[in-house]
Design an enzyme around this catalytic site. Sequence first.
Site: not given
Length: 378
Positions: A206, A109
């Site tokens: 995330c 991410c």
Amino acid sequence: MSKKVLLGLSGGVDSAVAAYLLKKQGYDVTGCFMRNWDALANGDYLGNPTINNDQCPQEKDYDDAVLVAKKLNIPLLRIDFVKEYWDDVFSYLIREYQSGRTPNPDIFCNKYIKFDAFLKFAYKNGFDTIAMGHYAKRVDKNNTAYLLKAFDKNKDQSYFLSQINQEQLSHALFPLGNIDKTEVRKIAHELNLDSVMDKKDSTGICFIGERHFKEFLKNYIPAQKGKIIDVETQKVIGNHDGAMYYTIGQRKGLGIGGIHGEIAKGWFVVKKDIKKNIVYVASGSENDYLFSDRCIVTNINFISEKPKDGEHINVKFRYRQCDNPVTIHYLSDDKIELIFDEPYKAVTPGQAAVFYKEEICLGGGLIDSTYYKEKRTD
């Protein structure tokens, strides 16, 4: 003229205080809220505790970010990276689980969204640099940016930044690198940032958030029942919903705690056979099957400097783990062997191996395979 900074304003206390500190230092700060997950569009139903809420958590976070931006008197933009997140982060996560590995999506991410798509968006819109509320430090020396551990070792997030590159690091600011979480909360209270000052820290995946993880994975990887086998006796001692749902070292959620009188020691996942859909377990947290004395690491990324072949460095195999001393050997440009100073427990294929030299995070890679006394263990 002050430097124009685009800061990832998440609706949490860390990024809010980061924005304030940058303003205090004289930067021209604009906040930007990233929306990277759409539960309905992405089929996120099973294992989602908020699916029936009147407002999804991402929109609540956006509302909190709006209130912070107003209080700090900074502009707030909003950008949608739902497709990029699916293509570059979530698809990778699913592929890894399907292959029997245990990925860390937060690292990718950062690599592909926060420090790539977001950075490109900042460049395109006239900003000089980006900033994040990560607990990490950037130090520049001899025209090179170095990533260092944060002052707050309990919150240090350099582990999750191990796959970013030199350009990405050199265009990023980390205002929280030299303070601890207690100070961050204190500043938020002093500023009366009531929407975030006592807000619980985000957990879970995330940008996706908290999920009942095994149920969540069933949205994308169908359940397939199989056997749980004692690796020493080769006896079947239970059943599971799918070998890919389990990770090396896992104890909870096996449903076999009291079988064969092993309730005191507990059973731990030590091996998986994805093709045969078998989960192998062993009794006790110190059994040999949980340990390895070397591993192979691929997907190598060095941020600032590359250690020499045969050099003694430190490695973290999990977030918040203590530094583990190892010796590094290069097998190719993108394959490294790590020889451990002593056997380490639950080193897991798919997870990150993050390299350190004292306070400097050198970079990292992905654990491909593990060995114990020359025998492959995964």
